[in-house]
Write a protein that holds these residues in place. Structure first.
Motif: not given
Length: 226
Positions: A40-41, A72-73, A75-77, A79-80
């Motif tokens: 997981t991230p 978008e996937e 980009r979200e990942l 960010a973490t």
């Protein structure tokens, strides 16, 4: 001649990663595609944080393995998880790879090319494959064709196909990694005969599905001493 780069992929466990800190690795891979090695991230962020305490020279880069992700996937990942490399293992087009590079200029983009287990495609296919991605990626990785598209097959392909890809990659200034079924007992032959820029290993340094420090140490030593 530059040292061959080494990437160990499929890390999931913080304690295992801590045990590897004396190994001179160039990249550690974390799988975000459907796989038994998927993380997981949040797990990946914890693992990547451990890289800053590496003891064997420069800390290895963090590579994330994806199969047909959306922007978008990613980009979200990101960010973490602070990745250094986005490794694309699906049917991503050269145009999509360019989009990824433009969207995340601080991250390198590697594209895996699936190679048939035996030489059937003909020399032009290898050249055409490389040319199509030139200018869109930072490196290419040859891996055995996996019909399930899970980001790695664990089987070798016909290494006799490597020189065609290698010549085309060199002509376009692209580093070429080789993956697929590598382990401590066959990597020396690969390096002596074909001299790829880098190697990528996962299941070949495992015992019972868990990363084995002895196997990883043996693999890295054989690569770095070749």
């Amino acid at each position: 001649m530059a040292d061959t780069l080494v990437k160990i992929c499929g890390l999931q466990d913080v304690e295992v990663l801590k045990s590897m800190k004396r190994l001179p690795l160039d990249y550690i891979g974390f799988v975000f595609a459907p796989s038994r090695r998927r993380v997981t991230p949040v797990q990946a962020a914890e693992l990547v944080a451990e890289l800053s305490a590496w003891e064997a020279g420069k800390a290895p880069g963090a590579a994330g393995v994806f199969v047909n992700p959306g922007l978008e996937e990613l980009r979200e990942l990101l960010a973490t998880v602070p990745l250094d490399v986005i490794q694309l293992h699906g049917s991503e087009s050269a145009a999509f790879c360019r989009e990824v590079k433009q969207a995340f200029p601080q991250v390198k983009v590697w594209k895996a090319i699936s190679v048939a287990g035996t030489s059937q495609a003909g020399d032009s296919d290898g050249n055409d494959n490389v040319v199509s991605y030139a200018g869109s990626v930072d490196a290419l990785l040859l891996d055995t064709y996996d019909p399930q598209g899970s980001g790695g097959s664990g089987r070798t392909f016909d290494w006799g196909q490597i020189p065609v890809f290698q010549a085309a990659a060199e002509a376009h200034g692209l580093p070429l990694f080789v993956a697929g079924g590598l382990h401590p007992d066959n990597v020396t032959e690969l390096l002596e005969v074909y001299s790829p820029d880098g190697v990528d290993v996962s299941s070949g340094v495992e015992s019972g599905g868990i990363k084995d420090l002895d196997k990883m140490t043996s693999f890295v030593e054989r690569v770095k001493q070749s």
